[in-house]
Design a protein around this motif. Structure first.
Motif, PDB file in Angstrom:
ATOM      1  N   ASP A   1      30.717   5.396 177.943  1.00 39.03           N
ATOM      2  CA  ASP A   1      29.839   5.975 176.922  1.00 39.03           C
ATOM      3  C   ASP A   1      30.635   5.996 175.617  1.00 39.03           C
ATOM      4  OD1 ASP A   1      28.378   7.610 175.199  1.00 39.03           O
ATOM      5  OD2 ASP A   1      27.738   8.978 176.788  1.00 39.03           O
ATOM      6  N   ALA A   2      30.330   5.056 174.717  1.00 32.98           N
ATOM      7  CA  ALA A   2      31.098   4.931 173.475  1.00 32.98           C
ATOM      8  C   ALA A   2      31.012   6.193 172.626  1.00 32.98           C
ATOM      9  CB  ALA A   2      30.612   3.721 172.673  1.00 32.98           C
ATOM     10  N   ALA A   3      29.848   6.816 172.608  1.00 30.69           N
ATOM     11  CA  ALA A   3      29.689   8.042 171.821  1.00 30.69           C
ATOM     12  C   ALA A   3      30.563   9.163 172.378  1.00 30.69           C
ATOM     13  CB  ALA A   3      28.223   8.467 171.791  1.00 30.69           C
ATOM     14  N   GLN A   4      30.629   9.267 173.713  1.00 36.58           N
ATOM     15  CA  GLN A   4      31.454  10.311 174.334  1.00 36.58           C
ATOM     16  C   GLN A   4      32.929  10.065 174.081  1.00 36.58           C
ATOM     17  OE1 GLN A   4      30.616  13.139 175.792  1.00 36.58           O
ATOM     18  NE2 GLN A   4      32.752  13.663 176.213  1.00 36.58           N
ATOM     19  N   MET A   5      33.364   8.817 174.277  1.00 33.75           N
ATOM     20  CA  MET A   5      34.775   8.500 174.055  1.00 33.75           C
ATOM     21  C   MET A   5      35.145   8.710 172.591  1.00 33.75           C
ATOM     22  SD  MET A   5      36.862   5.044 175.077  1.00 33.75           S
ATOM     23  CE  MET A   5      38.674   5.015 175.005  1.00 33.75           C
ATOM     24  N   GLY A   6      34.262   8.286 171.673  1.00 38.72           N
ATOM     25  CA  GLY A   6      34.515   8.503 170.255  1.00 38.72           C
ATOM     26  C   GLY A   6      34.598   9.978 169.909  1.00 38.72           C
ATOM     27  N   PHE A   7      33.738  10.778 170.524  1.00 36.31           N
ATOM     28  CA  PHE A   7      33.749  12.227 170.316  1.00 36.31           C
ATOM     29  C   PHE A   7      35.098  12.811 170.731  1.00 36.31           C
ATOM     30  CE2 PHE A   7      33.204  16.556 171.801  1.00 36.31           C
ATOM     31  CZ  PHE A   7      32.389  17.142 170.838  1.00 36.31           C
ATOM     32  N   GLU A   8      35.601  12.382 171.874  1.00 33.60           N
ATOM     33  CA  GLU A   8      36.857  12.920 172.389  1.00 33.60           C
ATOM     34  C   GLU A   8      38.042  12.498 171.519  1.00 33.60           C
ATOM     35  OE1 GLU A   8      37.408  12.371 176.607  1.00 33.60           O
ATOM     36  OE2 GLU A   8      35.279  12.678 177.024  1.00 33.60           O
ATOM     37  N   ILE A   9      38.014  11.264 171.031  1.00 31.76           N
ATOM     38  CA  ILE A   9      39.088  10.810 170.146  1.00 31.76           C
ATOM     39  C   ILE A   9      39.060  11.597 168.840  1.00 31.76           C
ATOM     40  CG2 ILE A   9      39.907   8.865 168.763  1.00 31.76           C
ATOM     41  CD1 ILE A   9      38.972   7.017 171.028  1.00 31.76           C
TER      42      ILE A   9
ATOM     43  N   GLN B   1      40.581  15.007 169.074  1.00 32.04           N
ATOM     44  CA  GLN B   1      42.044  15.092 169.034  1.00 32.04           C
ATOM     45  C   GLN B   1      42.551  15.213 167.603  1.00 32.04           C
ATOM     46  OE1 GLN B   1      43.254  15.654 171.962  1.00 32.04           O
ATOM     47  NE2 GLN B   1      41.188  15.176 172.682  1.00 32.04           N
ATOM     48  N   ILE B   2      41.919  14.497 166.677  1.00 31.28           N
ATOM     49  CA  ILE B   2      42.321  14.572 165.277  1.00 31.28           C
ATOM     50  C   ILE B   2      42.037  15.962 164.710  1.00 31.28           C
ATOM     51  CG2 ILE B   2      41.876  13.685 162.962  1.00 31.28           C
ATOM     52  CD1 ILE B   2      43.481  11.772 164.648  1.00 31.28           C
ATOM     53  N   LEU B   3      40.867  16.497 165.037  1.00 34.40           N
ATOM     54  CA  LEU B   3      40.520  17.842 164.551  1.00 34.40           C
ATOM     55  C   LEU B   3      41.473  18.883 165.130  1.00 34.40           C
ATOM     56  CD1 LEU B   3      36.602  17.714 164.789  1.00 34.40           C
ATOM     57  CD2 LEU B   3      38.059  17.307 162.792  1.00 34.40           C
TER      58      LEU B   3
ATOM     59  N   TYR C   1      44.282  21.398 163.115  1.00 32.57           N
ATOM     60  CA  TYR C   1      44.311  22.850 163.326  1.00 32.57           C
ATOM     61  C   TYR C   1      45.671  23.302 163.839  1.00 32.57           C
ATOM     62  CZ  TYR C   1      42.438  27.463 164.520  1.00 32.57           C
ATOM     63  OH  TYR C   1      42.198  28.809 164.581  1.00 32.57           O
ATOM     64  N   GLU C   2      46.181  22.601 164.840  1.00 31.51           N
ATOM     65  CA  GLU C   2      47.454  22.982 165.446  1.00 31.51           C
ATOM     66  C   GLU C   2      48.632  22.783 164.484  1.00 31.51           C
ATOM     67  OE1 GLU C   2      48.407  24.068 168.538  1.00 31.51           O
ATOM     68  OE2 GLU C   2      46.379  24.303 169.338  1.00 31.51           O
ATOM     69  N   ALA C   3      48.660  21.624 163.819  1.00 32.39           N
ATOM     70  CA  ALA C   3      49.813  21.308 162.977  1.00 32.39           C
ATOM     71  C   ALA C   3      49.742  21.980 161.613  1.00 32.39           C
ATOM     72  CB  ALA C   3      49.917  19.791 162.803  1.00 32.39           C
ATOM     73  N   ARG C   4      48.566  21.958 160.982  1.00 33.13           N
ATOM     74  CA  ARG C   4      48.467  22.470 159.613  1.00 33.13           C
ATOM     75  C   ARG C   4      48.311  23.990 159.569  1.00 33.13           C
ATOM     76  NH1 ARG C   4      47.735  20.889 154.422  1.00 33.13           N
ATOM     77  NH2 ARG C   4      46.182  21.959 153.152  1.00 33.13           N
ATOM     78  N   PHE C   5      47.523  24.550 160.477  1.00 31.23           N
ATOM     79  CA  PHE C   5      47.258  25.988 160.447  1.00 31.23           C
ATOM     80  C   PHE C   5      48.233  26.776 161.318  1.00 31.23           C
ATOM     81  CE2 PHE C   5      44.604  29.628 162.098  1.00 31.23           C
ATOM     82  CZ  PHE C   5      44.756  30.411 160.956  1.00 31.23           C
TER      83      PHE C   5
ATOM     84  N   PRO D   1      54.702  23.172 167.203  1.00 26.99           N
ATOM     85  CA  PRO D   1      55.623  22.037 167.337  1.00 26.99           C
ATOM     86  C   PRO D   1      55.049  20.965 168.260  1.00 26.99           C
ATOM     87  CG  PRO D   1      56.378  23.878 168.662  1.00 26.99           C
ATOM     88  CD  PRO D   1      55.224  24.393 167.857  1.00 26.99           C
ATOM     89  N   ASN D   2      55.485  19.725 168.040  1.00 27.72           N
ATOM     90  CA  ASN D   2      55.102  18.596 168.896  1.00 27.72           C
ATOM     91  C   ASN D   2      53.602  18.307 168.898  1.00 27.72           C
ATOM     92  OD1 ASN D   2      57.842  18.375 169.744  1.00 27.72           O
ATOM     93  ND2 ASN D   2      57.481  19.993 171.244  1.00 27.72           N
ATOM     94  N   SER D   3      52.895  18.698 167.836  1.00 27.77           N
ATOM     95  CA  SER D   3      51.449  18.475 167.796  1.00 27.77           C
ATOM     96  C   SER D   3      51.099  16.994 167.781  1.00 27.77           C
ATOM     97  CB  SER D   3      50.842  19.166 166.562  1.00 27.77           C
ATOM     98  OG  SER D   3      51.043  20.550 166.610  1.00 27.77           O
ATOM     99  N   LEU D   4      51.848  16.197 167.017  1.00 27.01           N
ATOM    100  CA  LEU D   4      51.581  14.763 166.947  1.00 27.01           C
ATOM    101  C   LEU D   4      51.752  14.110 168.315  1.00 27.01           C
ATOM    102  CD1 LEU D   4      53.311  13.843 163.570  1.00 27.01           C
ATOM    103  CD2 LEU D   4      50.893  13.573 164.091  1.00 27.01           C
ATOM    104  N   GLN D   5      52.816  14.467 169.007  1.00 25.96           N
ATOM    105  CA  GLN D   5      53.057  13.898 170.324  1.00 25.96           C
ATOM    106  C   GLN D   5      51.957  14.290 171.313  1.00 25.96           C
ATOM    107  OE1 GLN D   5      55.206  15.429 168.415  1.00 25.96           O
ATOM    108  NE2 GLN D   5      57.044  14.167 168.199  1.00 25.96           N
ATOM    109  N   ARG D   6      51.493  15.523 171.199  1.00 27.54           N
ATOM    110  CA  ARG D   6      50.425  15.974 172.097  1.00 27.54           C
ATOM    111  C   ARG D   6      49.125  15.221 171.818  1.00 27.54           C
ATOM    112  NH1 ARG D   6      51.996  20.223 175.044  1.00 27.54           N
ATOM    113  NH2 ARG D   6      53.736  21.490 174.286  1.00 27.54           N
ATOM    114  N   ALA D   7      48.841  14.964 170.557  1.00 29.23           N
ATOM    115  CA  ALA D   7      47.636  14.216 170.211  1.00 29.23           C
ATOM    116  C   ALA D   7      47.709  12.786 170.747  1.00 29.23           C
ATOM    117  CB  ALA D   7      47.434  14.208 168.701  1.00 29.23           C
ATOM    118  N   LEU D   8      48.874  12.172 170.624  1.00 34.67           N
ATOM    119  CA  LEU D   8      49.056  10.818 171.152  1.00 34.67           C
ATOM    120  C   LEU D   8      48.904  10.798 172.673  1.00 34.67           C
ATOM    121  CD1 LEU D   8      52.063   9.618 168.964  1.00 34.67           C
ATOM    122  CD2 LEU D   8      49.758   8.627 168.987  1.00 34.67           C
ATOM    123  N   ALA D   9      49.472  11.800 173.324  1.00 31.73           N
ATOM    124  CA  ALA D   9      49.353  11.884 174.782  1.00 31.73           C
ATOM    125  C   ALA D   9      47.896  12.072 175.192  1.00 31.73           C
ATOM    126  CB  ALA D   9      50.204  13.034 175.314  1.00 31.73           C
ATOM    127  N   ALA D  10      47.164  12.876 174.418  1.00 36.77           N
ATOM    128  CA  ALA D  10      45.748  13.099 174.711  1.00 36.77           C
ATOM    129  C   ALA D  10      44.952  11.808 174.550  1.00 36.77           C
ATOM    130  CB  ALA D  10      45.192  14.180 173.793  1.00 36.77           C
TER     131      ALA D  10
END
Length: 232
Positions: free
Chosen positions: A170-178, A181-183, A187-191, A195-204
């Motif tokens: 489901d392209a819409a579902q996969m796109g939603f999940e990707i 991760q950016i959102l 929130y995690e890194a800026r607000f 720590p390690n927010s970028l690595q966690r996003a990549l892992a996700a």
């Protein structure tokens, strides 16, 4: 050229360079300054007066190029979107179709996000400011975001066509999940300054790809059973 349309000319080909007239140069400089301000204080923080002070121009001089604060805000949204395309979308076009291109899109998005952790993202801050305020500025923001998300979904569909992702993806579902991760990363890194927010996003992201992948992950090698002879 929209990022959802067919790329008819390679971005590596030199475009015809036309010198800007003085009025166009001034307007471009104002938009550039306005974009810099908006990443720090938001679109709502922009005003003709504040921008005139930054540009060392009269209010009437700035007003002559835009006519209204709303038109200035829309110009900033369009400029932000154009730069987003240049940094995130167009470089990925030169990668092979399918999963390599999808990865390139996400990698480029992550590179831009890593910079915006300090400077701010117009798409995200603008959504907070204009989510419940109908009007041309909200429309311009929503159109830009939807254009990008449509391009991401199309990249997923191509990965399915290439056999890199499952046929029932489901392209819409996969796109939603990707996108989620950016959102979450912002929130995690800026607000929260986690720590390690970028690595966690990549892992996700890798977890999402693995789940939708047409090639299942190899199971761990089974340990040989102990026989009576081996126990002796």
């Amino acid at each position: 050229m929209s990022i959802t349309s067919t790329v008819k000319r390679s971005r590596s080909e030199p475009a015809e360079v036309r010198p800007l007239q003085k009025g166009q140069q001034t307007k471009a400089a104002i938009v550039d300054a306005a974009l810099g301000l908006a990443t720090q204080i938001g679109l709502e923080g922009l005003s003709i007066g504040a921008l005139a002070e930054v540009m060392q121009m009269s209010k009437s001089g700035v007003f002559a190029h835009f006519g209204s604060r709303e038109e200035l805000q829309i110009s900033v949204v369009r400029e932000y979107h154009a730069r987003f395309e240049e940094e995130v979308f167009y470089p990925a076009i030169h990668t092979p179709r399918g999963l390599p291109r999808l990865r390139a899109l996400f990698d480029n998005w992550m590179k831009r996000t890593s910079v915006e952790i300090d400077s701010g993202c117009i798409y995200i801050s603008g959504a907070v400011e204009f989510d419940d305020r109908p009007g041309p500025v909200r429309d311009a923001l929503a159109s830009s975001v939807n254009t990008w998300l449509t391009a991401m979904r199309r990249a997923i569909e191509i990965a399915v066509e290439e056999g890199h992702l499952r046929a029932d993806t489901d392209a819409a579902q996969m796109g939603f999940e990707i996108h989620a991760q950016i959102l979450a990363l912002h929130y995690e890194a800026r607000f929260l300054r986690s720590p390690n927010s970028l690595q966690r996003a990549l892992a996700a992201f890798e977890g999402i790809v693995t789940r939708f992948s047409a090639v299942p992950a190899s199971p761990p090698a089974a340990r040989p059973r102990k026989t009576a002879a081996s126990k002796a």
